[in-house]
Design an enzyme around this catalytic site. Structure first.
Site, PDB file in Angstrom:
ATOM      1  N   ARG A  23       0.826  -1.212   0.000  1.00 16.88           N
ATOM      2  CA  ARG A  23       0.000   0.000   0.000  1.00 16.88           C
ATOM      3  C   ARG A  23       0.860   1.262   0.000  1.00 16.88           C
ATOM      4  O   ARG A  23       0.484   2.268  -0.589  1.00 16.88           O
ATOM      5  CB  ARG A  23      -0.957  -0.042   1.206  1.00 16.88           C
ATOM      6  CG  ARG A  23      -2.112  -1.050   0.987  1.00 16.88           C
ATOM      7  CD  ARG A  23      -2.765  -1.450   2.293  1.00 16.88           C
ATOM      8  NE  ARG A  23      -3.964  -2.272   2.143  1.00 16.88           N
ATOM      9  CZ  ARG A  23      -3.979  -3.591   1.916  1.00 16.88           C
ATOM     10  NH1 ARG A  23      -2.846  -4.255   1.807  1.00 16.88           N
ATOM     11  NH2 ARG A  23      -5.130  -4.245   1.802  1.00 16.88           N
ATOM     12  N   SER A 186     -12.921  -9.508   2.753  1.00 17.13           N
ATOM     13  CA  SER A 186     -11.643  -9.501   2.041  1.00 17.13           C
ATOM     14  C   SER A 186     -11.129  -8.081   1.918  1.00 17.13           C
ATOM     15  O   SER A 186     -11.773  -7.218   1.311  1.00 17.13           O
ATOM     16  CB  SER A 186     -11.815 -10.110   0.637  1.00 17.13           C
ATOM     17  OG  SER A 186     -10.756  -9.687  -0.194  1.00 17.13           O
ATOM     18  N   ASP A 334      -4.165 -15.630   7.280  1.00 20.81           N
ATOM     19  CA  ASP A 334      -2.876 -16.090   6.722  1.00 20.81           C
ATOM     20  C   ASP A 334      -2.082 -16.931   7.720  1.00 20.81           C
ATOM     21  O   ASP A 334      -1.103 -17.588   7.340  1.00 20.81           O
ATOM     22  CB  ASP A 334      -2.028 -14.886   6.288  1.00 20.81           C
ATOM     23  CG  ASP A 334      -2.618 -14.186   5.066  1.00 20.81           C
ATOM     24  OD1 ASP A 334      -3.484 -14.780   4.400  1.00 20.81           O
ATOM     25  OD2 ASP A 334      -2.211 -13.045   4.793  1.00 20.81           O
ATOM     26  N   ARG A 365      -5.408 -24.026   0.814  1.00 22.69           N
ATOM     27  CA  ARG A 365      -4.701 -24.293   2.081  1.00 22.69           C
ATOM     28  C   ARG A 365      -5.435 -25.265   2.989  1.00 22.69           C
ATOM     29  O   ARG A 365      -4.821 -25.776   3.933  1.00 22.69           O
ATOM     30  CB  ARG A 365      -4.390 -22.968   2.803  1.00 22.69           C
ATOM     31  CG  ARG A 365      -3.314 -22.170   2.088  1.00 22.69           C
ATOM     32  CD  ARG A 365      -2.936 -20.894   2.801  1.00 22.69           C
ATOM     33  NE  ARG A 365      -1.878 -20.195   2.064  1.00 22.69           N
ATOM     34  CZ  ARG A 365      -1.619 -18.903   2.165  1.00 22.69           C
ATOM     35  NH1 ARG A 365      -2.343 -18.139   2.977  1.00 22.69           N
ATOM     36  NH2 ARG A 365      -0.642 -18.361   1.458  1.00 22.69           N
ATOM     37  N   ARG A 407       3.480 -19.692   2.550  1.00 23.52           N
ATOM     38  CA  ARG A 407       3.035 -19.931   3.930  1.00 23.52           C
ATOM     39  C   ARG A 407       3.025 -21.426   4.268  1.00 23.52           C
ATOM     40  O   ARG A 407       3.187 -21.812   5.424  1.00 23.52           O
ATOM     41  CB  ARG A 407       1.671 -19.291   4.183  1.00 23.52           C
ATOM     42  CG  ARG A 407       1.674 -17.788   3.882  1.00 23.52           C
ATOM     43  CD  ARG A 407       0.935 -16.946   4.870  1.00 23.52           C
ATOM     44  NE  ARG A 407       1.020 -15.539   4.489  1.00 23.52           N
ATOM     45  CZ  ARG A 407       2.002 -14.701   4.832  1.00 23.52           C
ATOM     46  NH1 ARG A 407       2.989 -15.108   5.609  1.00 23.52           N
ATOM     47  NH2 ARG A 407       2.010 -13.448   4.418  1.00 23.52           N
TER      48      ARG A 407
END
Ligand code: S3P
Length: 447
Positions: A23, A186, A334, A365, A407
Site C-alpha cells: 500500500r 476480504s 494467513d 490451504r 506460507r
C-alpha cells in the site's frame, strides 16, 4: 516432539509487513511528492508492486533501508508499454485493478499460474457495477484481466473529474459511486473498490460481513483521503488530494507467526520478536495462541506509521486445543496454516471453521495443510470451511509439497522442527515471496 531439539532462544526482528508495504508504494504513487518508506518488505510480492508502478510511469528508488516513491498525483499514471505482471501477488492484482479502472488508458494484468487460477470475479463484479470495463481474457473469472479505463471522450478528457461531472456529457464514461455489500470479508476486495472510488462521481462504500484488515483505511486517510469507517463499512469520497508522507513499516505479524509457533512448541524456548504490527484486524494469532495456553507478553506498545506495534515475548507453553471460527477468522486468515501446526502440539482437539477463504489462497490451504500434516502423522480431517486436528501425537519427518505456497513452506518448516526425523520441503525457496531470510533467521534461533 523431537527430544534432541535445542530450545529457541534470542531476539529477532521480522521483515516489514507485506500488506502495508504494497500500500505504501501504491498510495505513494498516487500522492503528490516523494513518499519515503523504511523497513519496506523486499519480498517478491512487493517487488511485483514496484515493477507494476514503474511500468505505469512512476519513478521508484529502491535503496538499502529505504524506498522513495516519486508520486505524480491521482491522475499522474501513464499507459503501460507492456502487460503488468503481478507475479504471485493477489494483493497487487486486486488493488491495482481498482486503480486501473479509473485511468484514461487500457491495461492488461497478469501473473503466475497461481494468480491465473485465483478468483477475480469478486472484483470484476463490483467494478462492473461501478461502470468499469474489466474482463477476464480467458472468460474464466481469473487473470489475465483487460481493463479499459480509456472511455473518456474527446470533449471530457481535458477536464478534471469534477468539471467533467458538471459537463454532464452524454457518454457514460464515469465510474459511479456505489454501496457494495461484499459477500466476503476480504481486504483486497474492499481496497480495490475504495481505490476505484477515488475516481468515481460520488461517494463509494463497502460493507463486509466481518471486518477485514484495515490498512487501506488507515494509510489512505493518512495520505489525505476523505475516508471514514463505521463498523464493517468504509466510505471514501472521490477525487482526493493525496500528499506524500514518510512511512515506517512495522514488522509483519504474519511472518512473526512462525516464530511465535516455534517458541510455543519447543520446550525451553524464549524468543523476543521486536517491532511487530499488532493492528487488531491482524492480531487473531495472539488471541488464539493465548486461548490455547500460550505465554505471550506484549511489550513496548507504540504507534508506528499510523499502525500499532509492540515487542512480543514468547515462551514455551503447554497448549490445549481450541475452537477457532466466526469474526476472528479474517484477523488470522494467513496464520491458519501455522496455527494448524501449533494445534498438533496441543492436547485435545482444535476445530477451525468459517475459513472457506483458505481454499482460494496461493494454494488451496485446507488441502495443502491437511495433506501435509497427515503425511507427518497428524490426525487431521479436512472440512469444507476448515479442519479438525486432534493434537498431542508426535509428528514424524516427511516429504512436504509446498505447492510453491510460501506460507505452506514456512509452516511446515516449523512442523519439521518439532518432528522426529528429517523433513524435505519441495519448493522451499518460495519463502522469497514474503520472507526472503526466513531460513537464516530460523537457523540463527535454533543455534
Ligand atoms: C491481504 C488480504 C488478505 C490476505 C493477503 C493480504 C491484503 O487477502 O490473505 O495475504 O494485503 O489486503 P483477502 O483480501 O483475499 O482476504
Amino acid at each position: 516432539m523431537n527430544q534432541k531439539l535445542k530450545p529457541l532462544k534470542g531476539e529477532i526482528t521480522v521483515p516489514g509487513d507485506k500488506s502495508i508495504s504494497h500500500r505504501a508504494v501504491m498510495f505513494g504513487a498516487l500522492a503528490q511528492g516523494t513518499t519515503e518508506v523504511t523497513n519496506f518488505l523486499q519480498g517478491a510480492d512487493c517487488l511485483s508492486t514496484i515493477d507494476c508502478f514503474r511500468k505505469l510511469g512512476i519513478s521508484i528508488e529502491n535503496t538499502p533501508g529505504q524506498i522513495r516513491v516519486h508520486g505524480k498525483g491521482l491522475h499522474g499514471l501513464t499507459a503501460p508499454y507492456e502487460m503488468l505482471d503481478t507475479g504471485n501477488s493477489g494483493t497487487t492484482t486486486r488493488l491495482i485493478a481498482g486503480i486501473l479502472a479509473g485511468q484514461p488508458f487500457e491495461s492488461v494484468l497478469t501473473g503466475d499460474a497461481s494468480i491465473q487460477s485465483r478468483p477475480m470475479k469478486r472484483i470484476i463484479d463490483p467494478l462492473t457495477q461501478m461502470n468499469a470495463d474489466i474482463v477476464s481474457l480467458k472468460g474464466n473469472g481469473c487473470a489475465p484481466l483487460h481493463i479499459n479505463g480509456s472511455r473518456f471522450c474527446q470533449t471530457c478528457a481535458p477536464f478534471s473529474m469534477k468539471e467533467q461531472a458538471a459537463l454532464s456529457c452524454a457518454e457514460n464514461h464515469f465510474l459511479h459511486g456505489i454501496h457494495y455489500q461484499s459477500p466476503v470479508a476480504s481486504a483486497q476486495v474492499k481496497s480495490c473498490i475504495l481505490l476505484a472510488g477515488m475516481y468515481a462521481d460520488a461517494p463509494t462504500s463497502v460493507t463486509e460481513p466481518q471486518l477485514s484488515r484495515n490498512h487501506t483505511e488507515l494509510m489512505l486517510a493518512g495520505f489525505g483521503a476523505d475516508l471514514t469507517s463505521e463498523g464493517t463499512t468504509a466510505t471514501i469520497l472521490p477525487d482526493p488530494k493525496l500528499e506524500a508522507r514518510k512511512i515506517d513499516v512495522p514488522g509483519d505479524i504474519s511472518s512473526a507467526a512462525y516464530f511465535i509457533a516455534a517458541a510455543l512448541m519447543v520446550p525451553g524456548s524464549e524468543v523476543l520478536i521486536k517491532n511487530v504490527g499488532i493492528n487488531p484486524t491482524r492480531d487473531g494469532i495472539l488471541r488464539v495462541a493465548r486461548a490455547m495456553g500460550g505465554d505471550i507478553s506484549v511489550l513496548n506498545k507504540k504507534i508506528s506509521g499510523g499502525e500499532p506495534t509492540a515487542d512480543l515475548l514468547v515462551k514455551y507453553s503447554s497448549l490445549h486445543g481450541v475452537r477457532i471460527g466466526g469474526d476472528i477468522i479474517p484477523t488470522l486468515i494467513d496464520e491458519l496454516p501455522v496455527i494448524a501446526v501449533l494445534a498438533c502440539a496441543a492436547q485435545g482437539v482444535t476445530v477451525i471453521s468459517d475459513a472457506q477463504e483458505l481454499k482460494v489462497k496461493e494454494s488451496n490451504r485446507i488441502d495443502t495443510v491437511s495433506e501435509n500434516l497427515a503425511a507427518m502423522g497428524a490426525r487431521v480431517a479436512a472440512a469444507d470451511d476448515g479442519m479438525i486436528i486432534e493434537g498431542g501425537r508426535p509428528l514424524h519427518g516427511a516429504v512436504i509439497d509446498s505447492h510453491r505456497d510460501h506460507r505452506i513452506a514456512m509452516s511446515f518448516s516449523i512442523a519439521a522442527l518439532a518432528a522426529e526425523g528429517g523433513t524435505e520441503i519441495i519448493g522451499a525457496d518460495c519463502v522469497r515471496i514474503s520472507y526472503p531470510n526466513f531460513y537464516e533467521t530460523l537457523r540463527a534461533l535454533c543455534g
